[in-house]
Design a protein around this motif. Structure first.
Motif, mmCIF file in Angstrom:
data_model
loop_
_atom_site.group_PDB
_atom_site.id
_atom_site.type_symbol
_atom_site.label_atom_id
_atom_site.label_comp_id
_atom_site.label_asym_id
_atom_site.label_seq_id
_atom_site.Cartn_x
_atom_site.Cartn_y
_atom_site.Cartn_z
ATOM 1 N N GLU A 1 4.170 -25.099 3.393
ATOM 2 C CA GLU A 1 4.996 -26.113 2.722
ATOM 3 C C GLU A 1 4.325 -27.487 2.674
ATOM 4 O O GLU A 1 4.776 -28.378 1.949
ATOM 5 C CB GLU A 1 6.357 -26.243 3.432
ATOM 6 C CG GLU A 1 7.197 -24.992 3.288
ATOM 7 C CD GLU A 1 8.621 -25.180 3.799
ATOM 8 O OE1 GLU A 1 9.428 -24.280 3.542
ATOM 9 O OE2 GLU A 1 8.913 -26.200 4.455
ATOM 10 N N ILE B 1 15.130 -32.234 10.717
ATOM 11 C CA ILE B 1 14.969 -31.317 9.586
ATOM 12 C C ILE B 1 14.609 -29.941 10.109
ATOM 13 O O ILE B 1 13.950 -29.806 11.146
ATOM 14 C CB ILE B 1 13.911 -31.816 8.567
ATOM 15 C CG1 ILE B 1 12.547 -32.045 9.230
ATOM 16 C CG2 ILE B 1 14.403 -33.071 7.856
ATOM 17 C CD1 ILE B 1 11.430 -32.400 8.251
ATOM 18 N N GLN B 2 15.064 -28.928 9.414
ATOM 19 C CA GLN B 2 14.804 -27.556 9.840
ATOM 20 C C GLN B 2 13.478 -27.044 9.305
ATOM 21 O O GLN B 2 12.893 -26.126 9.860
ATOM 22 C CB GLN B 2 15.954 -26.643 9.411
ATOM 23 C CG GLN B 2 17.295 -27.028 10.035
ATOM 24 C CD GLN B 2 17.219 -27.128 11.560
ATOM 25 O OE1 GLN B 2 16.639 -26.277 12.231
ATOM 26 N NE2 GLN B 2 17.802 -28.193 12.115
ATOM 27 N N ARG B 3 13.020 -27.610 8.201
ATOM 28 C CA ARG B 3 11.706 -27.270 7.659
ATOM 29 C C ARG B 3 11.146 -28.472 6.928
ATOM 30 O O ARG B 3 11.893 -29.363 6.502
ATOM 31 C CB ARG B 3 11.784 -26.040 6.750
ATOM 32 C CG ARG B 3 12.932 -26.035 5.776
ATOM 33 C CD ARG B 3 13.144 -24.676 5.176
ATOM 34 N NE ARG B 3 11.951 -24.234 4.463
ATOM 35 C CZ ARG B 3 11.839 -23.069 3.842
ATOM 36 N NH1 ARG B 3 12.860 -22.223 3.847
ATOM 37 N NH2 ARG B 3 10.742 -22.743 3.206
ATOM 38 N N SER C 1 9.955 -28.903 4.054
ATOM 39 C CA SER C 1 10.378 -29.098 2.660
ATOM 40 C C SER C 1 11.722 -29.814 2.567
ATOM 41 O O SER C 1 12.123 -30.227 1.478
ATOM 42 C CB SER C 1 10.424 -27.770 1.921
ATOM 43 O OG SER C 1 11.309 -26.880 2.568
ATOM 44 N N ASP C 2 12.427 -29.979 3.698
ATOM 45 C CA ASP C 2 13.681 -30.744 3.694
ATOM 46 C C ASP C 2 13.430 -32.254 3.733
ATOM 47 O O ASP C 2 14.345 -33.052 3.567
ATOM 48 C CB ASP C 2 14.543 -30.387 4.921
ATOM 49 C CG ASP C 2 15.030 -28.941 4.885
ATOM 50 O OD1 ASP C 2 15.064 -28.356 3.787
ATOM 51 O OD2 ASP C 2 15.366 -28.416 5.960
ATOM 52 N N LEU C 3 12.184 -32.673 3.985
ATOM 53 C CA LEU C 3 11.907 -34.096 4.203
ATOM 54 C C LEU C 3 12.171 -34.983 2.974
ATOM 55 O O LEU C 3 12.770 -36.059 3.117
ATOM 56 C CB LEU C 3 10.465 -34.267 4.703
ATOM 57 C CG LEU C 3 10.074 -35.670 5.145
ATOM 58 C CD1 LEU C 3 10.894 -36.156 6.330
ATOM 59 C CD2 LEU C 3 8.578 -35.713 5.501
ATOM 60 N N ALA D 1 14.340 -34.924 0.666
ATOM 61 C CA ALA D 1 15.760 -35.234 0.485
ATOM 62 C C ALA D 1 16.219 -36.260 1.503
ATOM 63 O O ALA D 1 17.021 -37.155 1.191
ATOM 64 C CB ALA D 1 16.593 -33.950 0.601
ATOM 65 N N VAL D 2 15.717 -36.165 2.730
ATOM 66 C CA VAL D 2 16.064 -37.149 3.768
ATOM 67 C C VAL D 2 15.551 -38.525 3.379
ATOM 68 O O VAL D 2 16.261 -39.528 3.450
ATOM 69 C CB VAL D 2 15.491 -36.703 5.131
ATOM 70 C CG1 VAL D 2 15.606 -37.827 6.158
ATOM 71 C CG2 VAL D 2 16.186 -35.437 5.628
#
Ligand SMILES: [Mg+2]
Length: 242
Positions: free
Chosen positions: A109, A229-231, A233-235, A237-238
């Motif tokens: 990712e 974040i759990q992964r 690729s969630d960064l 959006a944060v």
């Protein structure tokens, strides 16, 4: 607006892999002592003890170290006990590094994530506490096609201090060309080293909480990340809300 995003390496850009540290040093020692298992075993044990002592010193005082010093420390111990000393030898290092290769693969990712962050105008960096030489780490990132996506990589083996020392974080902020820590985000897997260190210099801190960090490496700390974040690729959006 976020100015820069700086990532931890082990357990963050590279997913956590539980490794046998003694086996890594045994690979080193087997090159030095071919056909002499007792000598290899003794050297490997001394090298592991020296490495663990250096990491303990880093946890207690944030003093950085290099692989050369681990080998020198082990050599001093073995010399004092009347045993042959392990030299710092490139062929032995190559065997050690080969053992560790399994823990060096970049999360798939990362490439797409860095592209998204770059498109938003963020500078990108790495800050890692490590005894390994910078060129090892940069070889791994290059192999995985992501080295050129970073503006700067800072490895504590080139510094006086490891995380969470403020000088380590300040070096990374300067290396990526950022000026306002409150607009720089640090992403890491360790509450003490990563989250408390980043927040102490005024950065924002994001925790990726999936590393199986051994109990003896955990330093209790009362700190809250700005996000979890759990992964990776969630960064984006944060960060979009910051
Ligand atoms: Mg880490």
């Amino acid at each position: 607006m976020i100015e820069a995003v700086i990532f931890d390496w082990g357990g963050t850009l590279t997913p956590w892999v539980t490794m046998d540290h003694l086996a890594g040093w045994r690979a080193y020692a087997d090159v030095l002592h071919p056909g002499d298992a007792p000598a290899a075993e003794r050297a490997a044990a001394a090298l592991l003890a020296a490495e663990e002592a250096r990491w303990q010193l880093a946890r207690d005082t944030h003093r950085a170290f290099r692989m050369t010093q681990v080998v020198e420390d082990a050599a001093a111990e073995l010399r004092a006990a009347g045993h042959p000393e392990p030299p710092y030898r490139q062929d032995a290092l190559a065997a050690y590094r080969e053992h560790w290769t399994a823990a060096t693969y970049t999360d798939p990712e990362v490439g797409p994530l860095l592209g998204v962050l770059r498109d938003r105008g963020a500078a990108l960096g790495v800050l890692s506490s490590t005894g390994w030489p910078a060129d090892w780490h940069e070889d791994f990132l290059r192999r995985d096609g992501v080295l050129d996506l970073f503006d700067a990589c800072v490895w504590s083996s080139d510094l006086d201090w490891t995380k969470p020392h403020r000088e380590a974080f300040e070096a990374a902020i300067a290396a990526v060309g950022a000026t306002d820590p409150s607009r720089v985000v640090y992403v890491g897997d360790r509450p003490y080293d990563d989250i408390s260190g980043a927040k102490a210099v005024g950065m924002r801190a994001v925790l990726v909480p999936h590393s199986d960090i051994p109990a003896h490496q955990r330093v209790p700390v009362d700190v809250s990340p700005d996000a979890v974040i759990q992964r990776l690729s969630d960064l984006p959006a944060v960060l979009a809300d910051w």
